[in-house]
Design a protein around this motif. Structure first.
Motif, PDB file in Angstrom:
ATOM      1  N   LYS A  55       0.826  -1.210   0.000  1.00 28.11           N
ATOM      2  CA  LYS A  55       0.000   0.000   0.000  1.00 28.11           C
ATOM      3  C   LYS A  55       0.858   1.256   0.000  1.00 28.11           C
ATOM      4  CE  LYS A  55      -3.738   2.303   2.572  1.00 28.11           C
ATOM      5  NZ  LYS A  55      -4.649   2.446   1.409  1.00 28.11           N
ATOM      6  N   LEU A  56       1.995   1.178   0.691  1.00 26.57           N
ATOM      7  CA  LEU A  56       2.911   2.319   0.775  1.00 26.57           C
ATOM      8  C   LEU A  56       4.021   2.250  -0.275  1.00 26.57           C
ATOM      9  CD1 LEU A  56       3.231   2.439   4.672  1.00 26.57           C
ATOM     10  CD2 LEU A  56       1.829   3.921   3.217  1.00 26.57           C
ATOM     11  N   LYS A  57       3.854   1.298  -1.223  1.00 25.59           N
ATOM     12  CA  LYS A  57       4.772   1.161  -2.362  1.00 25.59           C
ATOM     13  C   LYS A  57       6.230   0.972  -1.916  1.00 25.59           C
ATOM     14  CE  LYS A  57       1.709   4.093  -5.144  1.00 25.59           C
ATOM     15  NZ  LYS A  57       0.931   2.956  -5.674  1.00 25.59           N
ATOM     16  N   PHE A  59       7.763   1.841   0.763  1.00 22.77           N
ATOM     17  CA  PHE A  59       8.309   3.118   1.226  1.00 22.77           C
ATOM     18  C   PHE A  59       9.571   2.936   2.074  1.00 22.77           C
ATOM     19  CE2 PHE A  59       8.621   6.547   4.364  1.00 22.77           C
ATOM     20  CZ  PHE A  59       8.612   7.659   3.543  1.00 22.77           C
ATOM     21  N   TYR A 320       2.359  11.436   9.754  1.00 22.38           N
ATOM     22  CA  TYR A 320       3.220  10.679   8.852  1.00 22.38           C
ATOM     23  C   TYR A 320       4.697  10.814   9.219  1.00 22.38           C
ATOM     24  CZ  TYR A 320      -0.871   9.739   6.046  1.00 22.38           C
ATOM     25  OH  TYR A 320      -2.101   9.291   5.637  1.00 22.38           O
ATOM     26  N   ASP A 458      -2.606   7.152   3.703  1.00 20.39           N
ATOM     27  CA  ASP A 458      -2.606   7.593   2.312  1.00 20.39           C
ATOM     28  C   ASP A 458      -1.184   7.835   1.819  1.00 20.39           C
ATOM     29  OD1 ASP A 458      -3.132   8.600  -0.168  1.00 20.39           O
ATOM     30  OD2 ASP A 458      -4.491  10.184   0.493  1.00 20.39           O
ATOM     31  N   TYR A 459      -0.796   7.152   0.754  1.00 19.30           N
ATOM     32  CA  TYR A 459       0.560   7.280   0.203  1.00 19.30           C
ATOM     33  C   TYR A 459       0.827   8.690  -0.320  1.00 19.30           C
ATOM     34  CZ  TYR A 459       4.660   6.444  -2.718  1.00 19.30           C
ATOM     35  OH  TYR A 459       5.909   6.498  -3.299  1.00 19.30           O
ATOM     36  N   GLN A 463       4.214  11.202  -0.247  1.00 19.84           N
ATOM     37  CA  GLN A 463       4.820  11.825  -1.414  1.00 19.84           C
ATOM     38  C   GLN A 463       5.056  13.318  -1.180  1.00 19.84           C
ATOM     39  OE1 GLN A 463       1.884  10.389  -4.400  1.00 19.84           O
ATOM     40  NE2 GLN A 463       3.654   9.531  -5.483  1.00 19.84           N
TER      41      GLN A 463
END
Length: 467
Positions: A55-57, A59, A320, A458-459, A463
């Motif tokens: 979900k967080l690619k 991260f 975050y 939310d990614y 970003q």
């Protein structure tokens, strides 16, 4: 004489019943523990981490520079540790959470993983910690997002995001109950017992004296609230992490020729498909996976729900960024400190000594440092366990506060200090077992909440920080 005989008979009968009840409790706990820390639960823990990693690619690895700059490198910037009005800084929150995680698991847990699961268990410990970084990130984000302000201070944790996010009060209560009891057991008595045992074996100090001194010291610290606890942990954690790292590197450097073979054992045994005698194909790998993942979770506590309780108290307005401190926490705890302990054992080949637990860890240091290694391990156990002891007092306090509406905080602190003495002076093998089960039970409602509230992670917000 007759009355004396009756009293003796009553005492023996009562004692016998007590023993029977303890045996029944032990059997019930063993059954529950087998379920809580069984294959399903380990897959659940790992699965949640995998889910958030995607979900967080990825991260934690793709944006390593981002979270490293927001955590470790931020300490070199002005006002990085500033805090006000009873709040604590982001670093202090991480230090307190890391103090709660860095305990005997980093020394005894690693040795146990290698003894029970072979060198390959370390590989699976790395896997668990890698995905655990995503899990603990999500925990901390939710902890800050759903926290409440009580008496001018921020309070939060799974009980708050379960109630406010999931609207499931009963599940929040269940978590708080498990956490309160676990704090007195795994957080207090087991750690106090480790401290007194180390002081007795290393310096000949009786458990009674250790118990009195430790109870008084713990009482002084926890009666100062999270501010005093955080001010202590932010000093202890960096000190013991640096000293421990230096000592471990000395041991490893002396045996540097064995480093390649140590890593070879870790990777080869992680996928050992040979059958055990009379067993089945892949038995070695199964044990490596089981003990690697379970000891990894025990070490860094990702997914248990303890970390967000203290991270929610941080003086920050960005969930975050606070979540990134969780990633840093797991990185230091498992990737760095646990790996160093594993390499000490494997490069000195102490894993062939037939020893286990603290004796195995100590043997690896003794092989290079001699008697100094023994004293060093004694000091490490004392500092690690003490840091865990005071940190978990806060977890239990916040959970009890949630359950009681803010009542019984002072009696709890007194009780916590007194129980420290009991932990120092009695045999607590059953307490270890029950506390281990409670830790697993804490994770269940927390992991359910993480999945249910995953929409709040939310990614895009990551970003923006990266930009």
């Amino acid at each position: 004489m007759f009355h004396f005989g009756i009293k003796t008979y009553i005492f023996i009968k009562a004692f016998g019943k007590c023993v029977i009840y303890m045996e029944i409790i032990s059997k019930i706990n063993s059954f529950i523990n087998g379920i809580v820390w069984g294959p399903f639960m380990l897959c659940f823990l790992l699965g949640v981490g995998i889910f958030f990693t995607f979900k967080l690619k990825f991260f934690q690895i793709v944006h390593f520079k981002t979270w490293w700059n927001e955590t470790a490198m931020s300490l070199f910037r002005k006002n990085s540790r500033k805090h006000t009005n009873g709040k604590i800084s982001s670093f202090q929150a991480m230090a307190t959470a890391l103090a709660g995680a860095i305990g005997t698991g980093n020394i005894v847990g690693v040795a146990g993983a290698i003894s029970l699961g072979g060198a390959g268990a370390i590989f699976w410990m790395w896997i668990a910690s890698f995905f655990g970084m995503a899990t603990i990130f999500a925990e901390n984000v939710l902890g800050v997002k759903y926290r409440s302000r009580i008496g001018g201070k921020f309070v939060g944790g799974p009980m708050y995001y379960i109630e406010k996010g999931m609207h499931c009060k009963w599940l929040a209560v269940i978590f708080a109950i498990f956490c309160t009891i676990a704090a007195l057991g795994m957080g207090n008595m087991t750690q106090a017992n480790s401290v007194s045992g180390s002081l007795e074996n290393g310096f000949g100090i009786s458990p009674q004296i250790s118990g009195i001194l430790l109870s008084v010291l713990v009482g002084i610290i926890i009666f100062g609230g999270i501010g005093r606890i955080a001010s202590i942990t932010e000093k202890i954690v960096p000190f013991m992490a640096v000293i421990y790292t230096i000592a471990a590197l000395i041991v490893i450097s002396v045996n540097y020729k064995n480093i390649p073979s140590a890593f070879q054992k870790i990777f080869v045994q992680a996928f050992d498909l040979n059958a055990a005698a009379g067993g089945f194909m892949g038995y070695g790998m199964a044990r490596a996976v089981k003990y690697g993942i379970s000891r990894g979770v025990f070490s860094n506590e990702a997914g248990l729900g303890s970390s967000p309780i203290v991270h929610a108290a941080a003086d920050t307005d960005n969930p975050y960024k606070q979540g990134m401190w969780g990633i840093f926490q797991v990185f230091i705890d498992t990737i760095v400190l646990c790996t160093l302990m594993a390499l000490c054992i494997l490069t000195t080949e102490s894993n062939y000594s037939g020893l286990d637990g603290i004796k195995l860890s100590t043997a690896s240091f003794e092989s290079v440092l001699g008697s100094t290694g023994t004293y060093f391990m004694t000091l490490s156990i004392i500092l690690f366990a003490f840091a865990t002891l005071i940190s978990w007092s806060y977890y239990g306090e916040r959970s009890l506060e949630y359950l009681s509406g803010g009542k019984f905080i002072m009696p709890y602190r007194v009780c916590y200090a007194l129980i420290t003495y009991i932990g120092c002076t009695m045999e607590i093998s059953l307490v270890w077992e029950i506390s281990d089960t409670l830790n697993g039970l804490m994770a269940i409602p927390n992991l359910i909440a993480l999945l249910f509230l995953s929409r709040d992670i939310d990614y895009k917000n990551l970003q923006q920080i990266n930009a």
